[in-house]
Design an enzyme around this catalytic site. Sequence first.
Site: not given
Length: 248
Positions: A65, A99-101, A117, A147, A185-186, A211
């Site tokens: 991704r 909500q999208n990354v 998110h 580290c 968004t759904s 949509l």
Amino acid sequence: MTRAKPIGTGDPVVILTGAGISKESGLDTFRDAGGVWTRIRLEDVATPEAFARDPDRVHGFYNARRRTLADPAVQPNAAHAALVRLEREWPGPVLLVTQNVDDLHERAGSRHLIHMHGELGRVRCLSCDAGRAWAGDLSVDTPCPGCGEAGGMRPDVVWFGEMPRAMDEIEAALAGCRLFVSIGTSGTVYPAAAFVHQALDAGALTIELNLEPGQVSDLFGIRRHGPATVLVPEFVEELLSTRALADR
Ligand code: APR
């Protein structure tokens, strides 16, 4: 029937976006036809248990991704640009919760933005908890630049079962908003799917731009269905020029 609903000039606006706003930029959605979760089980790649069980598989999923997002063909689209115009020209606070990354909102120019998110372009070390920007691949052998520990570097995204980010700030904004706009968004994943309830409780006008009708579509005062690159610029122009929104 067209009933214009006035929005006070300067009233606070909260916008929620999902994967649908990035679809026309070439990024996959999750649940509609051809979406990511119709091809891959989220339990295998997007939970802390999956990462503990098979970190190589999880790294492979997010590396793919990250590479897709780095493709020069993947660019912000007219819907992302319209939200930048709204942030710049609306004479009041506009908070964009995504909500999208992906980083398409930032690349378009959005500034007042919350990634609830997390972000595909960031990683976090489980050993020292340091987060940092990261563009390339990640593996169990990648040492933490902070580290030096290897094996604990993970994508800085919110997996199923983990707490979304900045919920206090988001809920405070919803409690004071006069307009709540849900885009692409759904409405199937909580807590984002419940934001419309909080906006309605605050007396806000609510609008769904998607949509197709989402899972909580009936809760919205205004519902417009079609591609985001058409609906979002139209919505922004209508709001900025008339200070009102009309049913269609
Ligand atoms: N324009 C507008 N909406 C679109 C477009 C488009 N061009 N293409 C698709 N959509 C709509 C779909 O109809 C669908 O309702 O976008 C929505 C995408 O829904 P999902 O695939 O469920 O994505 P999303 O709602 O963002 O998922 C929420 O679930 O998997 C987790 O963390 C992941 O952030 C994601 C969350």
